[in-house]
Design a protein around this motif. Structure first.
Motif, PDB file in Angstrom:
ATOM      1  N   PRO A 293       0.818  -1.202   0.000  1.00 48.01           N
ATOM      2  CA  PRO A 293       0.000   0.000   0.000  1.00 48.01           C
ATOM      3  C   PRO A 293       0.857   1.259   0.000  1.00 48.01           C
ATOM      4  N   ALA A 294       0.445   2.219  -0.827  1.00 53.09           N
ATOM      5  CA  ALA A 294       1.255   3.418  -1.045  1.00 53.09           C
ATOM      6  C   ALA A 294       1.325   4.278   0.208  1.00 53.09           C
ATOM      7  N   ALA A 295       2.486   4.895   0.389  1.00 49.66           N
ATOM      8  CA  ALA A 295       2.651   5.842   1.484  1.00 49.66           C
ATOM      9  C   ALA A 295       2.104   7.193   1.060  1.00 49.66           C
ATOM     10  N   THR A 296       2.092   8.143   1.990  1.00 51.00           N
ATOM     11  CA  THR A 296       1.621   9.467   1.665  1.00 51.00           C
ATOM     12  C   THR A 296       2.584  10.139   0.707  1.00 51.00           C
ATOM     13  N   HIS A 297       2.096  11.156  -0.005  1.00 56.83           N
ATOM     14  CA  HIS A 297       2.872  11.919  -0.976  1.00 56.83           C
ATOM     15  C   HIS A 297       3.332  11.030  -2.139  1.00 56.83           C
ATOM     16  N   LYS A 298       2.621   9.935  -2.411  1.00 56.56           N
ATOM     17  CA  LYS A 298       3.029   9.055  -3.502  1.00 56.56           C
ATOM     18  C   LYS A 298       2.993   9.791  -4.839  1.00 56.56           C
ATOM     19  N   THR A 299       1.953  10.599  -5.061  1.00 57.74           N
ATOM     20  CA  THR A 299       1.838  11.337  -6.313  1.00 57.74           C
ATOM     21  C   THR A 299       3.020  12.271  -6.502  1.00 57.74           C
ATOM     22  N   GLN A 300       3.426  12.926  -5.411  1.00 57.02           N
ATOM     23  CA  GLN A 300       4.578  13.826  -5.486  1.00 57.02           C
ATOM     24  C   GLN A 300       5.840  13.060  -5.845  1.00 57.02           C
ATOM     25  N   ARG A 301       6.018  11.849  -5.264  1.00 55.37           N
ATOM     26  CA  ARG A 301       7.200  11.050  -5.579  1.00 55.37           C
ATOM     27  C   ARG A 301       7.159  10.573  -7.026  1.00 55.37           C
ATOM     28  N   ASP A 302       5.981  10.151  -7.510  1.00 59.15           N
ATOM     29  CA  ASP A 302       5.874   9.707  -8.896  1.00 59.15           C
ATOM     30  C   ASP A 302       6.262  10.824  -9.852  1.00 59.15           C
ATOM     31  N   ARG A 303       5.819  12.022  -9.553  1.00 53.19           N
ATOM     32  CA  ARG A 303       6.162  13.177 -10.393  1.00 53.19           C
ATOM     33  C   ARG A 303       7.664  13.407 -10.379  1.00 53.19           C
ATOM     34  N   SER A 304       8.244  13.343  -9.182  1.00 48.31           N
ATOM     35  CA  SER A 304       9.685  13.557  -9.046  1.00 48.31           C
ATOM     36  C   SER A 304      10.467  12.460  -9.758  1.00 48.31           C
ATOM     37  N   PHE A 305      10.037  11.200  -9.602  1.00 48.37           N
ATOM     38  CA  PHE A 305      10.721  10.075 -10.243  1.00 48.37           C
ATOM     39  C   PHE A 305      10.707  10.219 -11.761  1.00 48.37           C
ATOM     40  N   THR A 306       9.545  10.543 -12.315  1.00 50.85           N
ATOM     41  CA  THR A 306       9.426  10.685 -13.765  1.00 50.85           C
ATOM     42  C   THR A 306      10.330  11.799 -14.269  1.00 50.85           C
ATOM     43  N   LYS A 307      10.280  12.921 -13.585  1.00 49.31           N
ATOM     44  CA  LYS A 307      11.077  14.075 -14.005  1.00 49.31           C
ATOM     45  C   LYS A 307      12.571  13.764 -13.965  1.00 49.31           C
ATOM     46  N   LYS A 308      13.020  13.113 -12.892  1.00 46.08           N
ATOM     47  CA  LYS A 308      14.439  12.795 -12.762  1.00 46.08           C
ATOM     48  C   LYS A 308      14.877  11.796 -13.824  1.00 46.08           C
ATOM     49  N   ALA A 309      14.055  10.773 -14.071  1.00 43.42           N
ATOM     50  CA  ALA A 309      14.422   9.754 -15.061  1.00 43.42           C
ATOM     51  C   ALA A 309      14.521  10.358 -16.456  1.00 43.42           C
ATOM     52  N   VAL A 310      13.572  11.221 -16.817  1.00 42.34           N
ATOM     53  CA  VAL A 310      13.589  11.851 -18.138  1.00 42.34           C
ATOM     54  C   VAL A 310      14.798  12.766 -18.279  1.00 42.34           C
ATOM     55  N   LYS A 311      15.109  13.539 -17.233  1.00 45.24           N
ATOM     56  CA  LYS A 311      16.256  14.439 -17.311  1.00 45.24           C
ATOM     57  C   LYS A 311      17.569  13.656 -17.361  1.00 45.24           C
ATOM     58  N   LEU A 312      17.639  12.522 -16.657  1.00 44.13           N
ATOM     59  CA  LEU A 312      18.827  11.667 -16.750  1.00 44.13           C
ATOM     60  C   LEU A 312      18.992  11.133 -18.174  1.00 44.13           C
ATOM     61  N   ALA A 313      17.867  10.747 -18.813  1.00 43.70           N
ATOM     62  CA  ALA A 313      17.921  10.249 -20.188  1.00 43.70           C
ATOM     63  C   ALA A 313      18.361  11.348 -21.147  1.00 43.70           C
ATOM     64  N   LEU A 314      17.857  12.562 -20.942  1.00 43.79           N
ATOM     65  CA  LEU A 314      18.261  13.686 -21.790  1.00 43.79           C
ATOM     66  C   LEU A 314      19.741  13.995 -21.621  1.00 43.79           C
ATOM     67  N   ASN A 315      20.222  13.993 -20.388  1.00 43.29           N
ATOM     68  CA  ASN A 315      21.646  14.251 -20.140  1.00 43.29           C
ATOM     69  C   ASN A 315      22.519  13.145 -20.720  1.00 43.29           C
ATOM     70  N   ASP A 316      22.048  11.892 -20.618  1.00 41.02           N
ATOM     71  CA  ASP A 316      22.787  10.756 -21.174  1.00 41.02           C
ATOM     72  C   ASP A 316      22.887  10.871 -22.694  1.00 41.02           C
ATOM     73  N   LEU A 317      21.779  11.237 -23.330  1.00 40.61           N
ATOM     74  CA  LEU A 317      21.773  11.411 -24.790  1.00 40.61           C
ATOM     75  C   LEU A 317      22.693  12.561 -25.195  1.00 40.61           C
ATOM     76  N   LYS A 318      22.657  13.624 -24.422  1.00 46.02           N
ATOM     77  CA  LYS A 318      23.479  14.802 -24.686  1.00 46.02           C
ATOM     78  C   LYS A 318      24.963  14.486 -24.528  1.00 46.02           C
ATOM     79  N   GLU A 319      25.296  13.684 -23.521  1.00 41.24           N
ATOM     80  CA  GLU A 319      26.688  13.330 -23.246  1.00 41.24           C
ATOM     81  C   GLU A 319      27.266  12.444 -24.342  1.00 41.24           C
ATOM     82  N   LYS A 320      26.440  11.562 -24.890  1.00 38.69           N
ATOM     83  CA  LYS A 320      26.922  10.581 -25.869  1.00 38.69           C
ATOM     84  C   LYS A 320      26.971  11.127 -27.299  1.00 38.69           C
ATOM     85  N   ASN A 321      26.287  12.242 -27.552  1.00 38.28           N
ATOM     86  CA  ASN A 321      26.164  12.732 -28.925  1.00 38.28           C
ATOM     87  C   ASN A 321      26.576  14.202 -28.988  1.00 38.28           C
ATOM     88  N   LYS A 322      27.682  14.450 -29.610  1.00 34.05           N
ATOM     89  CA  LYS A 322      28.240  15.794 -29.687  1.00 34.05           C
ATOM     90  C   LYS A 322      27.290  16.739 -30.416  1.00 34.05           C
TER      91      LYS A 322
END
Length: 478
Positions: free
Chosen positions: A338-367
């Motif tokens: 069962p989900a803890a409190t502020h689950k929606t806030q964590r989901d938003r944060s998780f999605t944002k961090k994962a997408v930004k990590l993917a963007l930075n990874d793509l940026k790092e690998k491609n000049k």
């Protein structure tokens, strides 16, 4: 769970079959068969979805409900047949379910079972008959399959078969046979499978299931790929939630040479998977995509819309023959708690961090890819600056000074030409700009603003810091 159409019901049963196969330790097969019951009535279609997974339980069907959609009522009587057995069972069990029955006690009828005669196997088959166009149903299921195969779930093969009765040449057409995980290391991680699956989806022009087009992209090396993963800690209050993001930028350098180049638009369909099932995107993940500072990656997000649970991002500044594909996958390492409190806030944060990590990874690998709008503006001044500096060096009468400059640039005296020096300086300037742009903004040293009208700020920086603090606070066992 409310089911509004036969197509949605089929998708639900396919996802259930995938989950049963995932729980099995053996290689599994999922088969979907569409069969016209007779040549004189091709609109009556028999639909069968079977798997060799761990076996099903009646609880899986208890929450299914049919909506009062008149169109759905006319096409299907609400009756499904279920055949299932687990590896430990000595019998094969048969059930009849009437999902339109209001009284829950009358919904399930147990039918006579069959002995397995000592055989050891497991599996489930769900079947129903509906008044549907077999072509429309085939198109819907094929479209669903080409998306679900992005996950490349290991040890699961998929088959889609059509039998149109007595119509010549149309019996038992094998339309899909997957999985293609043979290209991946064994055992392959979930993010490796997601990357490979999305690459295949792009290489097949998103609408072909089996054939990669080599006239547009001769290999995966022509795709610019970035990935990011963020996880929550596992403890007695959490179940190890994982959010994965994969982003691919594809661009044809010469679209006129392709015989099958499809028209590309400036929209990106975001594929959202939850616990290895294709789902409608969550509102928290949609909010996360909206809150990302896309301009810091050189992208202009014109609009974002939720269309029937699918997120569509429209870009304002993509090159004419470029396209962006995004896949998100949220799953749990353990059985869900069962989900803890502020689950929606964590989901938003998780999605944002994962997408930004993917963007930075793509940026790092491609000049030169995904440079911020600020960096792009500075780069636009590099040619004039390089021309000026090259002119100063070449016009000098001090040979020692010129020699030092050429040495710093890695040039020999015999290579000295105006354009050679200018291009070398321009490349050095742009390289430094790109290198600085790849650094995390928090880790950069303060520097004077080069252009007074470019007060570059990241509007979501405080918001991101709040999310990180909130997520850390919510993980404490108070």
């Amino acid at each position: 769970m409310n089911i509004s159409s036969v197509q949605k019901l089929c998708q639900h049963f396919i996802c259930s079959a995938i989950q049963r196969c995932r729980k099995s330790d053996d290689l599994c097969r999922i088969s979907v068969m569409l069969k016209s019951n007779s040549s004189w009535d091709t609109s009556l279609v028999r639909i069968s979805i079977s798997d060799t997974g761990v076996g099903s339980f009646l609880e899986e069907f208890q929450d299914l409900k049919c909506t009062g959609d008149p169109a759905s009522t006319e096409k299907w009587d609400g009756v499904i047949s279920v055949t299932t057995t687990t590896i430990c069972d000595n019998e094969i069990y048969h059930y009849r379910l009437d999902l339109k029955e209001i009284v829950s006690a009358r919904r399930i009828t147990k039918l006579p079972s069959n002995s397995k005669n000592g055989a050891k196997f497991s599996g489930t088959e769900v079947s129903l008959s509906a008044m549907e166009s077999i072509d429309d149903l085939l198109a819907e299921i094929t479209n669903f399959f080409r998306k679900i195969l992005i996950l490349k779930i290991p040890k699961v093969a998929v088959e889609l078969v059509v039998d149109c009765g007595d119509i010549p040449g149309s019996q038992y057409e094998n339309l899909i046979l997957a999985n293609e995980c043979i290209h991946l290391p064994s055992p392959a991680s979930s993010i490796d499978c997601l990357k490979s699956g999305l690459e295949d989806y792009v290489l097949k022009h998103e609408n072909i299931l089996n054939n990669i087009c080599h006239s547009c992209f001769s290999s995966r090396e022509h795709l610019k790929v970035g990935s990011g993963v963020t996880c929550s800690p596992e403890n007695h209050r959490r179940n190890g939630q994982v959010m994965e993001a994969v982003i691919i930028i594809s661009e044809l350098s010469d679209p006129t040479t392709s015989s099958c180049f499809r028209a590309r638009d400036a929209k990106t369909e975001v594929f959202y998977f939850k616990d290895f099932t294709l789902c409608s995107i969550s509102q928290s993940s949609l909010d996360a995509l909206t809150s990302i500072d896309w301009k810091s990656f050189g992208l202009t997000l014109r609009s974002i819309a939720d269309q029937d649970g699918c997120a569509l991002l429209e870009w304002g500044n993509l090159p004419p023959h470029a396209h962006i594909d995004i896949a998100l996958h949220c799953y749990h390492k353990q059985v869900m708690i069962p989900a803890a409190t502020h689950k929606t806030q964590r989901d938003r944060s998780f999605t944002k961090k994962a997408v930004k990590l993917a963007l930075n990874d793509l940026k790092e690998k491609n000049k030169g890819v995904l440079l911020s709008s600020h960096a792009l503006k500075i780069c636009s001044y590099a040619p004039d600056l390089a021309r000026t500096v090259a002119g100063l060096i070449l016009s000098s009468n001090d040979l020692d000074f010129q020699g030092e400059c050429f040495s710093m640039l890695g040039l020999q005296f015999q290579e000295i030409e105006g354009k050679v020096v200018e291009n070398c300086i321009k490349e050095r300037i742009i390289s430094v700009i790109e290198m600085n742009d790849r650094k995390p903004r928090k880790g950069r040293e303060d520097a004077p603003v080069l252009f007074d009208d470019d007060c570059f700020q990241e509007p979501d920086l405080l918001d991101e810091e709040y999310e990180e603090g909130e997520d850390a606070f919510s993980s404490l066992d108070l």
